[in-house]
Design a protein around this motif. Structure first.
Motif, PDB file in Angstrom:
ATOM      1  N   UNK A  33     -14.270 -11.613 -22.088  1.00 57.01           N
ATOM      2  CA  UNK A  33     -13.231 -11.449 -23.105  1.00 57.01           C
ATOM      3  C   UNK A  33     -12.551 -10.087 -22.989  1.00 57.01           C
ATOM      4  N   UNK A  34     -13.102  -9.179 -22.172  1.00 55.59           N
ATOM      5  CA  UNK A  34     -12.469  -7.883 -21.956  1.00 55.59           C
ATOM      6  C   UNK A  34     -13.202  -6.694 -22.529  1.00 55.59           C
ATOM      7  N   UNK A  35     -14.421  -6.894 -23.035  1.00 57.39           N
ATOM      8  CA  UNK A  35     -15.198  -5.794 -23.595  1.00 57.39           C
ATOM      9  C   UNK A  35     -16.058  -5.123 -22.525  1.00 57.39           C
ATOM     10  N   UNK A  36     -16.231  -3.807 -22.649  1.00 52.56           N
ATOM     11  CA  UNK A  36     -17.311  -3.104 -21.972  1.00 52.56           C
ATOM     12  C   UNK A  36     -18.539  -3.237 -22.858  1.00 52.56           C
ATOM     13  N   UNK A  37     -19.647  -3.728 -22.307  1.00 53.50           N
ATOM     14  CA  UNK A  37     -20.785  -4.122 -23.137  1.00 53.50           C
ATOM     15  C   UNK A  37     -22.044  -3.363 -22.743  1.00 53.50           C
ATOM     16  N   UNK A  38     -22.781  -2.914 -23.755  1.00 54.62           N
ATOM     17  CA  UNK A  38     -24.105  -2.327 -23.574  1.00 54.62           C
ATOM     18  C   UNK A  38     -25.077  -3.068 -24.486  1.00 54.62           C
ATOM     19  N   UNK A  39     -26.308  -3.256 -24.020  1.00 52.09           N
ATOM     20  CA  UNK A  39     -27.358  -3.886 -24.826  1.00 52.09           C
ATOM     21  C   UNK A  39     -28.413  -2.837 -25.151  1.00 52.09           C
TER      22      UNK A  39
END
Length: 218
Positions: A33-39
């Motif tokens: 969707x275009x997010x930079x993601x961290x968990x």
């Protein structure tokens, strides 16, 4: 756009939900969707580093399920409150309806919570999800292998985005909704029990749409 997934582990984990697996599937949807993601699997610590985060995703369980409430660092509560105050978006998934119980702002911002002894779900299985119809289009639908959370306790106002079949009494119940807390946008999706839920193209599309709305990403 930055997204941080607070993933259930430790006191936010449980024997029923594979949070590590579903958080990875969530991350995949958000990246597409275009997010930079961290968990982050330390939920309380994650609340202290929300600066610059556009979307907090809570994919975690009930921290009180084994007994009395636990003490939470005041910095975690302040971090969450401050992030809501500046208008950070929130996407709450599935068991998040019973999570963050030590955070006073969570339940009022959420639109509904799991009420022990009242809320329940039928056995996991194939279920039909109906999206709330718009004036310019018929209500689309999709099927998903998932749990159907029933008789949640509503809190405040919310706009229902999708409905599931309920517990078999013929009355549909909310599967997803949106609400606001000041400048913050909160999207809630009570689907997502395990990885099978993310095999549904319709569910992935719903998650993407709600995440974009919450983060003001269009």
């Amino acid at each position: 756009m930055r997204a941080l997934i607070a993933s259930g582990a430790g006191r936010y984990g449980d024997p029923w939900h594979p949070f590590a697996t579903t958080s990875e599937r969530l991350a995949g949807v958000l990246r597409e969707t275009g997010f930079d993601v961290e968990i982050d699997d330390d939920v309380d610590a994650a609340m202290q580093r929300l600066g610059g985060v556009d979307l907090l995703v809570v994919n975690a369980g009930d921290p009180w399920r084994d007994g009395a409430p636990s003490a939470v660092d005041a910095a975690s509560v302040t971090g969450f409150d401050d992030a809501l105050g500046r208008g950070m978006g929130v996407l709450a998934m599935h068991a998040a309806v019973s999570s963050l119980r030590d955070y006073p702002a969570w339940a009022p911002a959420f639109g509904a919570i799991w009420l022990p002894g009242v809320s329940h779900h039928p056995p996991l299985g194939r279920t039909r999800i109906e999206l709330t119809p718009r004036a310019d289009a018929p209500a689309p639908c999709f099927e998903v292998e998932d749990e159907r959370y029933c008789r949640l306790q509503p809190i405040g106002d919310r706009e229902v985005s999708a409905w599931h079949e309920g517990d078999g009494d013929g009355e549909p119940e909310p599967a997803a909704w949106t609400t606001r807390r000041g400048d913050a946008r909160i999207a809630v999706d009570v689907l997502g029990h395990d990885e099978r839920s993310y095999d549904s193209e319709g569910h992935r599309a719903l998650i993407a749409r709600m995440a974009r709305w919450a983060a003001r990403a269009g």
